[in-house]
Scaffold this motif. Structure first.
Motif, PDB file in Angstrom:
ATOM      1  N   VAL A 190       1.127  -1.251  -0.191  1.00  0.00           N
ATOM      2  CA  VAL A 190       0.166  -0.244   0.017  1.00  0.00           C
ATOM      3  C   VAL A 190       0.969   1.335  -0.030  1.00  0.00           C
ATOM      4  N   GLY A 191       0.107   2.081  -1.219  1.00  0.00           N
ATOM      5  CA  GLY A 191       0.932   3.897  -0.666  1.00  0.00           C
ATOM      6  C   GLY A 191       2.664   3.661  -0.928  1.00  0.00           C
ATOM      7  N   LEU A 192       3.072   2.244  -2.619  1.00  0.00           N
ATOM      8  CA  LEU A 192       4.377   2.558  -2.379  1.00  0.00           C
ATOM      9  C   LEU A 192       4.525   3.251  -3.936  1.00  0.00           C
ATOM     10  N   GLY A 193       3.825   3.611  -4.486  1.00  0.00           N
ATOM     11  CA  GLY A 193       3.888   4.296  -5.937  1.00  0.00           C
ATOM     12  C   GLY A 193       2.957   3.741  -7.035  1.00  0.00           C
ATOM     13  N   ALA A 320      14.686  11.065  -0.118  1.00  0.00           N
ATOM     14  CA  ALA A 320      14.370  12.402  -1.742  1.00  0.00           C
ATOM     15  C   ALA A 320      13.403  12.513  -2.110  1.00  0.00           C
ATOM     16  N   ILE A 321      12.336  11.377  -1.608  1.00  0.00           N
ATOM     17  CA  ILE A 321      11.045  11.700  -1.754  1.00  0.00           C
ATOM     18  C   ILE A 321      10.486  12.822  -1.041  1.00  0.00           C
ATOM     19  N   LEU A 322      10.656  13.213   0.515  1.00  0.00           N
ATOM     20  CA  LEU A 322      10.031  14.107   0.902  1.00  0.00           C
ATOM     21  C   LEU A 322      10.595  15.325   0.174  1.00  0.00           C
ATOM     22  N   ILE A 349       4.468   5.097   1.299  1.00  0.00           N
ATOM     23  CA  ILE A 349       4.867   6.492   0.221  1.00  0.00           C
ATOM     24  C   ILE A 349       3.809   7.802   0.743  1.00  0.00           C
ATOM     25  N   ARG A 350       2.740   7.210   1.022  1.00  0.00           N
ATOM     26  CA  ARG A 350       1.820   8.287   1.129  1.00  0.00           C
ATOM     27  C   ARG A 350       1.767   8.190   3.046  1.00  0.00           C
ATOM     28  N   GLU A 351       1.718   7.524   3.708  1.00  0.00           N
ATOM     29  CA  GLU A 351       2.165   8.056   4.972  1.00  0.00           C
ATOM     30  C   GLU A 351       3.020   9.353   5.237  1.00  0.00           C
TER      31      GLU A 351
HETATM   32  N1  LIG Z   1       8.732   6.543  -6.062  1.00  0.00           N
HETATM   33  C1  LIG Z   1       7.827   8.086  -5.586  1.00  0.00           C
HETATM   34  N2  LIG Z   1       8.209   9.379  -5.259  1.00  0.00           N
HETATM   35  C2  LIG Z   1       7.779  10.067  -5.070  1.00  0.00           C
HETATM   36  N3  LIG Z   1       6.545  10.308  -4.919  1.00  0.00           N
HETATM   37  C3  LIG Z   1       5.716   8.815  -4.365  1.00  0.00           C
HETATM   38  C4  LIG Z   1       7.113   7.787  -5.040  1.00  0.00           C
HETATM   39  N4  LIG Z   1       5.974   6.801  -4.734  1.00  0.00           N
HETATM   40  C5  LIG Z   1       5.420   7.031  -4.287  1.00  0.00           C
HETATM   41  N5  LIG Z   1       4.653   9.069  -4.093  1.00  0.00           N
HETATM   42  C6  LIG Z   1       3.540   9.164  -3.987  1.00  0.00           C
HETATM   43  O1  LIG Z   1       2.956   8.556  -2.178  1.00  0.00           O
HETATM   44  C7  LIG Z   1       1.993   8.178  -2.920  1.00  0.00           C
HETATM   45  C8  LIG Z   1       1.348   6.696  -2.352  1.00  0.00           C
HETATM   46  O2  LIG Z   1       1.966   6.458  -4.018  1.00  0.00           O
HETATM   47  P1  LIG Z   1       0.291   6.083  -4.628  1.00  0.00           P
HETATM   48  O3  LIG Z   1      -0.888   6.263  -5.099  1.00  0.00           O
HETATM   49  O4  LIG Z   1       1.007   6.044  -6.154  1.00  0.00           O
HETATM   50  O5  LIG Z   1       0.472   4.171  -4.004  1.00  0.00           O
HETATM   51  P2  LIG Z   1      -0.370   2.934  -4.826  1.00  0.00           P
HETATM   52  O6  LIG Z   1       0.969   1.691  -4.798  1.00  0.00           O
HETATM   53  O7  LIG Z   1      -0.770   2.559  -5.661  1.00  0.00           O
HETATM   54  O8  LIG Z   1      -1.012   2.398  -3.462  1.00  0.00           O
HETATM   55  P3  LIG Z   1      -2.737   2.186  -3.289  1.00  0.00           P
HETATM   56  O9  LIG Z   1      -1.271   0.595  -2.898  1.00  0.00           O
HETATM   57  O10 LIG Z   1      -3.808   2.535  -1.943  1.00  0.00           O
HETATM   58  O11 LIG Z   1      -2.998   2.516  -4.423  1.00  0.00           O
HETATM   59  C9  LIG Z   1       1.232   9.655  -4.003  1.00  0.00           C
HETATM   60  O12 LIG Z   1       0.997  10.895  -3.719  1.00  0.00           O
HETATM   61  C10 LIG Z   1       2.653   9.339  -4.695  1.00  0.00           C
HETATM   62  O13 LIG Z   1       3.138  10.282  -5.324  1.00  0.00           O
END
Ligand SMILES: Nc1ncnc2c1ncn2[C@@H]1O[C@H](COP(=O)(O)OP(=O)(O)OP(=O)(O)O)[C@@H](O)[C@H]1O
Length: 485
Positions: A190-193, A320-322, A349-351
């Motif tokens: 969850v929340g890994l992009g 780096a993301i932060l 990453i959402r967290e």
């Molecule tokens: N590598 C990255 N660089 C910059 N921001 C990132 C990165 N990975 C994730 N994020 C940011 O983290 C947040 C969560 O990412 P995202 O919604 O794409 O996750 P997800 O894997 O689709 O989650 P879920 O399982 O809940 O669907 C978003 O705001 C996204 O922009």
């Protein structure tokens, strides 16, 4: 079409609570409680469920990220074409509605009351349609298009060891849609992009290939569209969109588990697109093999192309993301604070982004600079909740039910079909292993069963896990899920 909205206040609150129950899987618990824990359904206005937030900050945070998702869940929970209207109690006692935030992208917008619910059949994008614009595009007449989030581009995606493979695969698929890696299957926690990368593909294709069309949908939206189209006998339109698009991006495919007619339709959609050489990109929280109750023919198709995983980011990537996020939002934080935040949130990453915003908000509420002390204070709940919580039988039941695509009610029911008895036995076994509960107590929690039934289940699973590696792995994975549900 106007729908009758005479619903009792208690029912509204329970509809909202049920919506939250479905939605809460999307967020880690501390985040969920921070943002949504104190919300309340106030009533229905036209086609909107009015929900009160305790403060403007929480309301805007949720509206910016989850408006559309909450609408979709609310619609499926309530069976009505409602949208969520987020308000806060103003100082005068008046409710202030949410306003789209500048950075929120297209997913924020309170639908006007008379507007029918969003339908992703119209989420089909052509290059001219994906730039943020107040006007709905010409496709589909009255309906709005849910455009790609302008923030989710390759340029804003930070690449590190945890995601570089998935990033490279996504880029390759964008450069030559339908040619390299078809389908592309992205998976990760969850929340890994995953959504970010999928939408980045959409942006890239629209920018580089002017004649191609893109559809981005969550699998839930696909399902809802399908149900609506079936109901309205509009399958011709449905197929005209989904089976002819050049790039189909389907997010969170794990939610089709157990939904037979959706899988059936998706199977035909997949075949039509694949045979026509169109690009298909699918995301999930786990690899195809591990999605329970996914039809074999779909599972094998998902494995035809390339499967790429996204792992939790390491410390450098988190920092780096932060840094990138702070820059984008024009926030100024000392390095030591960025490092501190990155050290406190490590698996989502959402967290991580939520923590950054919380720290900045805390400093701004106190009108003081963003120091390490403020950061520690702002994140203290997060840090505290990172301590292990005792495992409960309820959490085990939820994890097992999720894993097997069942409901907790199935697990505690009297049903004795194998697809239920095996998961039930696994849940009993884990309840015995992971909690202090006595055998009678466990029996009680599983629909009032006798403690001898629990003993039998525990012995059976214990014996089988030694002989069956796939069971042993399932147990391990469910164990990993227990703390997250
Ligand atoms: N590598 C990255 N660089 C910059 N921001 C990132 C990165 N990975 C994730 N994020 C940011 O983290 C947040 C969560 O990412 P995202 O919604 O794409 O996750 P997800 O894997 O689709 O989650 P879920 O399982 O809940 O669907 C978003 O705001 C996204 O922009």
């Amino acid at each position: 079409m106007a729908h009758p909205t005479v619903v009792h206040q208690d029912d509204l609150q329970s509809i909202w609570l049920e919506t939250l129950l479905v939605f809460q899987r999307r967020l880690a618990r501390p985040s969920f409680e921070t943002w949504l824990g104190e919300t309340k359904a106030l009533g229905v206005e036209a086609s909107s469920l009015v929900v009160r937030f305790s403060n403007e900050f929480a309301r805007d945070w949720v509206a910016a990220r989850y408006q559309e998702e909450l609408n979709a869940i609310l619609q499926s929970v309530s069976g009505r074409p409602w949208t969520v209207r987020m308000v806060v109690a103003g100082s005068t006692g008046q409710e202030r509605p949410s306003t789209p935030m500048g950075t929120a992208g297209p997913l924020v917008a309170d639908a006007p009351a008379e507007r029918p619910p969003r339908a992703s059949v119209h989420d089909r994008l052509r290059p001219s349609e994906h730039a943020p614009s107040p006007e709905p595009p010409a496709t589909g007449g009255a309906r709005p298009s849910s455009r790609l989030n302008p923030k989710y581009r390759f340029e804003t995606f930070v690449v590190g060891p945890s995601n570089e493979f998935a990033h490279a695969a996504a880029l390759a698929a964008s450069e030559a849609p339908g040619e390299a890696y078809n389908p592309l299957f992205l998976y990760g926690g969850v929340g890994l992009g995953k959504t970010h990368l999928m939408q980045a593909i959409g942006h890239y294709v629209l920018r580089q290939h002017h004649d191609l069309s893109v559809v981005y949908v969550s699998s839930e939206t696909f399902t809802n569209d399908l149900i609506r189209s079936l109901g309205r006998k509009a399958m011709v339109d449905f197929r005209a969109v989904y089976r002819t698009v050049d790039v189909l991006l389907v997010d969170d495919i794990q939610f089709v588990a157990g939904k037979e007619s959706t899988q059936e339709e998706f199977f035909h959609t997949f075949n039509a697109l694949y045979e026509a050489g169109r690009q298909i990109v699918i995301s999930s929280d786990r690899p195809p093999k591990e999605i329970p109750t996914l039809e074999e023919r779909l599972r094998s198709r998902f494995e035809w192309g390339l499967t790429a995983d996204i792992q939790p980011p390491d410390f450098e990537t988190r920092t780096a993301i932060l840094r990138r996020k702070a820059l984008a939002e024009n926030l100024h934080l000392p390095d030591e604070v960025l490092n501190y935040i990155a050290s406190q949130v490590d698996s989502n990453i959402r967290e991580l982004e939520g923590a950054l915003i919380k720290v900045v908000a805390t400093a701004s509420l106190r009108s003081c600079p963003v120091t390490l002390e403020v950061a520690a204070e702002a994140l203290k709940d997060l840090v505290r909740s990172a301590q292990p919580r005792p495992t409960t039988i309820a959490a085990i039941q939820r994890a097992v039910a999720d894993y097997f695509g069942l409901t907790v009610d199935d697990l505690v029911s009297k049903r004795r079909t194998r697809n239920v008895t095996m998961p039930r036995q696994i849940a009993m076994f884990l309840a015995r292993e992971l909690t202090d509960a006595s055998l009678p107590r466990i029996g009680e929690e599983f629909g009032g069963r006798d403690h001898t039934t629990v003993i039998h289940a525990c012995e059976k699973i214990r014996a089988e896990q030694g002989m069956d590696p796939s069971l042993a792995r399932a147990l391990q994975e469910i164990h990993g899920l227990v703390d997250k549900v």
